[in-house]
Enzyme design. Structure first.
Site, PDB file in Angstrom:
ATOM      1  CE  LYS A  70     -42.763-189.554 117.770  1.00  0.00           C
ATOM      2  NZ  LYS A  70     -42.086-190.964 118.000  1.00  0.00           N
TER       3      LYS A  70
ATOM      4  CG  ASP B 157     -36.542-175.709 111.271  1.00  0.00           C
ATOM      5  OD1 ASP B 157     -35.017-175.775 111.677  1.00  0.00           O
ATOM      6  OD2 ASP B 157     -37.550-174.906 112.017  1.00  0.00           O
TER       7      ASP B 157
ATOM      8  CG  ASP C  44     -31.567-176.927 111.820  1.00  0.00           C
ATOM      9  OD1 ASP C  44     -31.211-176.493 110.290  1.00  0.00           O
ATOM     10  OD2 ASP C  44     -31.281-176.446 112.623  1.00  0.00           O
TER      11      ASP C  44
ATOM     12  CG  ASP D 145     -38.583-191.055 116.573  1.00  0.00           C
ATOM     13  OD1 ASP D 145     -38.902-192.415 115.850  1.00  0.00           O
ATOM     14  OD2 ASP D 145     -38.874-191.794 117.616  1.00  0.00           O
TER      15      ASP D 145
ATOM     16  CE1 TYR E 205     -41.263-174.884 114.756  1.00  0.00           C
ATOM     17  CE2 TYR E 205     -40.631-174.696 112.199  1.00  0.00           C
ATOM     18  CZ  TYR E 205     -40.764-174.540 113.458  1.00  0.00           C
ATOM     19  OH  TYR E 205     -39.935-175.523 114.265  1.00  0.00           O
TER      20      TYR E 205
END
Length: 350
Positions: free
Chosen positions: A187, A244, A248, A220, A136
């Protein structure tokens, strides 16, 4: 000096923040509370989603409680003038690098989740999201035209040892006061930034936190495990993008996005930034049906982490629990209470 600066923002932000203010004024009437423009409304009025005056006020306060920013009416604004750019600039300007996002299952809401009761009952998960680095904030970032037609978009994922270590340290310290387990998600199998993340977290653990259990997980797989067996996690630390997404996912475990607060912290002695994670929800803005509990619980976190009032924080947390136990529900939880009525219910419980 302002104790609590309110930045209501856009969409349902002003609606839910107003209820948090009512609670703050009732529970802690001695707090000095101020309010400032922020987000799309600030852009319309002042030409910037985050004015210099608002940022200065945020940095001078003890704690900042924001509502939400954004909406379709600002989609065509220049990228650096959109409400979301103001939010990123506020986080960077305040230096709040560690985002604490708790996913707690209040007992009365154990059946509100889309998962089975036995999977989420008693859930107490803390996600620590790195907040001021990563994709970001990385450069370069751009969209360019290609010679043969079409376009190419570039975003850059960048992390330094210092950025990783300081947020991991927050996670380890939190774990020591909880169930003493940290799970680090990245990752590392396909991303160099993930590989560095794993190395830095491992080195810090070996050097300073060998008493805390540490496990590594690919991001993941973490998403799958959160919906399969979320109670296996205690503190989960991860980067800005994965944090993020994973927070959620965790929000849905609690029954509604309207239940999740958050805290963003910097170095000791600097103000924290507190906000519900539900966003501006333009589809229901102005209808008076938004759930204010995430905003009220964000104020509870401010009491605990920035304002030095743990007793009042405990009172407020217990009051929210009693409110839910008494059957109070807004529309997102399957009930019919309005935003103001839910605020009334919490005040009655207090």
């Amino acid at each position: 000096m302002t104790d609590l600066l309110l930045l209501p923002g856009d969409g349902i932000g002003p609606e839910v923040t107003a209820q948090a203010r009512r609670v703050a004024e009732a529970l802690t009437p001695d707090l000095k509370i101020a309010e400032g423009p922020f987000g799309g409304g600030s852009f319309d009025a002042h030409g910037s989603p985050l004015t210099d005056d608002t940022l200065a006020a945020a940095k001078a306060a003890k704690a900042v409680l924001m509502g939400a920013v954004g909406g379709p009416q600002w989609a065509s604004a220049p990228r650096d003038k959109r409400p979301e750019a103001g939010l990123l600039a506020l986080r960077a300007g305040m230096g709040v690098f560690a985002n604490l996002r708790p996913a707690l299952c209040f007992q009365p809401l154990a059946d509100a989740s889309s998962l089975k009761r036995e999977v989420i009952e008693g859930l107490d998960l803390m996600i620590v999201r790195e907040l001021t680095g990563g994709i970001y904030f990385g450069a370069p970032r751009f969209i360019e035209d290609l010679p043969g037609g079409g376009q190419r978009a570039v975003d850059t994922q960048v992390y330094t040892t210092m950025e990783i270590e300081r947020v991991a340290r927050v996670a380890f310290e939190l774990a020591r006061g909880r169930r003493n387990k940290v799970t680090s998600a990245e990752k590392s199998n396909v991303m160099d930034s993930g590989l560095l993340w794993r190395r830095v977290v491992t080195d810090l653990h070996t050097r300073d936190y060998a008493d805390v259990e540490l496990e590594h997980i690919l991001a993941d797989n973490a998403a799958m495990q959160i919906v399969k067996n979320p109670k296996q996690f205690d503190v989960l630390v991860t980067d800005n993008l994965f944090g993020d997404i994973l927070s959620d996912i965790s929000a849905q475990l609690t029954g509604s996005l309207g239940m999740l607060p958050s805290a963003a912290l910097g170095v000791a002695g600097t103000p924290g930034l507190y906000e519900p994670i539900h966003g501006s929800a333009p589809d229901i803005a102005g209808q008076g049906v938004a759930n204010p509990l995430a905003s009220i619980l964000s104020f509870e976190m401010a009491l605990r982490w920035s304002l030095g009032r743990p007793a009042e924080a405990d009172r407020l947390y217990a009051a929210v629990g009693r409110t839910l136990a008494d059957g109070a529900r807004t529309r997102d939880l399957g009930g019919s209470l309005t935003t103001v009525q839910m605020g009334d219910a919490v005040l009655a419980s207090l």
